[in-house]
Motif scaffolding. Sequence first.
Motif, PDB file in Angstrom:
ATOM      1  N   THR A 199     -23.139  64.946  73.169  1.00  0.00           N
ATOM      2  CA  THR A 199     -22.749  66.211  72.547  1.00  0.00           C
ATOM      3  C   THR A 199     -21.944  65.964  71.286  1.00  0.00           C
ATOM      4  O   THR A 199     -22.174  66.591  70.243  1.00  0.00           O
ATOM      5  N   LEU A 200     -20.982  65.041  71.373  1.00  0.00           N
ATOM      6  CA  LEU A 200     -20.151  64.731  70.212  1.00  0.00           C
ATOM      7  C   LEU A 200     -20.997  64.195  69.061  1.00  0.00           C
ATOM      8  O   LEU A 200     -20.797  64.556  67.896  1.00  0.00           O
ATOM      9  N   THR A 201     -21.943  63.337  69.388  1.00  0.00           N
ATOM     10  CA  THR A 201     -22.824  62.792  68.361  1.00  0.00           C
ATOM     11  C   THR A 201     -23.670  63.889  67.725  1.00  0.00           C
ATOM     12  O   THR A 201     -23.834  63.936  66.497  1.00  0.00           O
ATOM     13  N   ALA A 202     -24.192  64.770  68.553  1.00  0.00           N
ATOM     14  CA  ALA A 202     -25.029  65.858  68.033  1.00  0.00           C
ATOM     15  C   ALA A 202     -24.241  66.754  67.095  1.00  0.00           C
ATOM     16  O   ALA A 202     -24.723  67.147  66.029  1.00  0.00           O
ATOM     17  N   ARG A 203     -22.999  67.057  67.460  1.00  0.00           N
ATOM     18  CA  ARG A 203     -22.181  67.913  66.599  1.00  0.00           C
ATOM     19  C   ARG A 203     -21.878  67.238  65.268  1.00  0.00           C
ATOM     20  O   ARG A 203     -21.891  67.870  64.211  1.00  0.00           O
TER      21      ARG A 203
END
Length: 463
Positions: free
Chosen positions: A404-408
């Motif tokens: 999720t952090l990477t996607a954001r």
Amino acid sequence: MGKSQLAAAYARECEKAGWSLVAWMDASSREALVAGLAGLAVEMGIDDGKGDPDAAACRCVNRLNSGEGDRLIVFDNVEDFDDLTGLVPHGQGLRVLVTTTVASPGDSAGRLIAVGAFTRPQSVDFIRERTGLDDDAGAARLAEALGDLPVALAQAAATIKLNGYATIDEYLADLREYRLDEVVDRLPGDDYPDLVHAALRKAYESALDMLADKDRSSGEEDLPRVGAASVQLAALALLAPSGVPRPWLHRIGTRMPFARQSLGALVAHSICTPSQDGRYVRIHGLQGRVLREDYNKQPEVFASLEKAVVTLLESIDMDEASKNDTQRADALDMADHLRAISEQQQGQAHYSPHEVRINPSSVSKIINYTVHRLTDMGRPQTALTLQEAVDMLTNALGPDHPDTLTARNNLARAHRQAGTPPQPSTYTKPSWPTAPASSTPTTSTHSPRATTSPARIRMRETS
């Protein structure tokens, strides 16, 4: 013949009359249509692909409005006519063809042409021609049972011929053996007879049976053709309704000739249909629903097929999308499929609660990889259309999950390249580094290039 096939036939007639087909784009959601128009703006040389997608779409519409000449643009698979607000061009000599299954789209939809069913004489002629059986009375009974619906008649006729039914009534008798609780859910606007769903189920099962027999007769005990066809059907049912690239479907299995043969058999028996240019293969919406609800009844089978479809997506190499035209097209197609997956998760009106959906956590790395590559190849506005897919990851995995952090962060990078302010939720904790424009993504978002091994398990009816 489905609505997209009829639209294709209409487009061909327009081209014969001297009309130029400007574009054919997915319009199943406003996001998909905006992405399509923004992409057309880049192709027309009126946008660089680095700005806001809505602004690029508006520039595209304005250019179409100012043009002249006999032109045609197709908006395919519209689900909500409000999505078209401000995005329909009205230039001189320009025709916009919209395909939809919405029963009452409203007065703003323009001229409506109902293409849902044949007339009874057309149905009888169609059945006789496709089956080779000289039986007007039996053809009329079949047409009545299937509501004169072209997709059901096409698959019924193919099944009759494939299974060697001596009479149409013999096929009808088998069709009526399906229990009523095995048909798919009714959605708003559906008015199809129950036997339509049974006909679609029997059609794909008959095609799989035929491929299994061919495998066994060839001494292939692992059933490579039927395994490939099973995954191809799952991909068509679970991914974007606009279609799956044919080259992708040919990658399924360990040997491409088998994948080609299995896909050819599915097309030959009217289970799926190639697009006008042959690049994509589509499945009728009703057929997709039958498959997704059948998968729901067999979770172990679906788990195997879902894994195979995700493996197919992981195998698509987009590392050189910034300079390779084929990979560039693949990246744009991947965005379409990821948007479709997020729409399914949102439970939109055209999906019933009894249909399976791809688990968002299984495509988290594909989402990251696609957002990063789209931004790298100068299409950040298309990357931004995956905002809902990123939100889907947040809901499924939690805000602090590494994917999720990477996607954001990858989405924030797309915002920076596009020159648009990201939503506050796009940013993550300061301790999580954002991938600089010249580097690789924050976590492992490279192309897995997985091999799509053949599915060993077929989907069959449960008793």
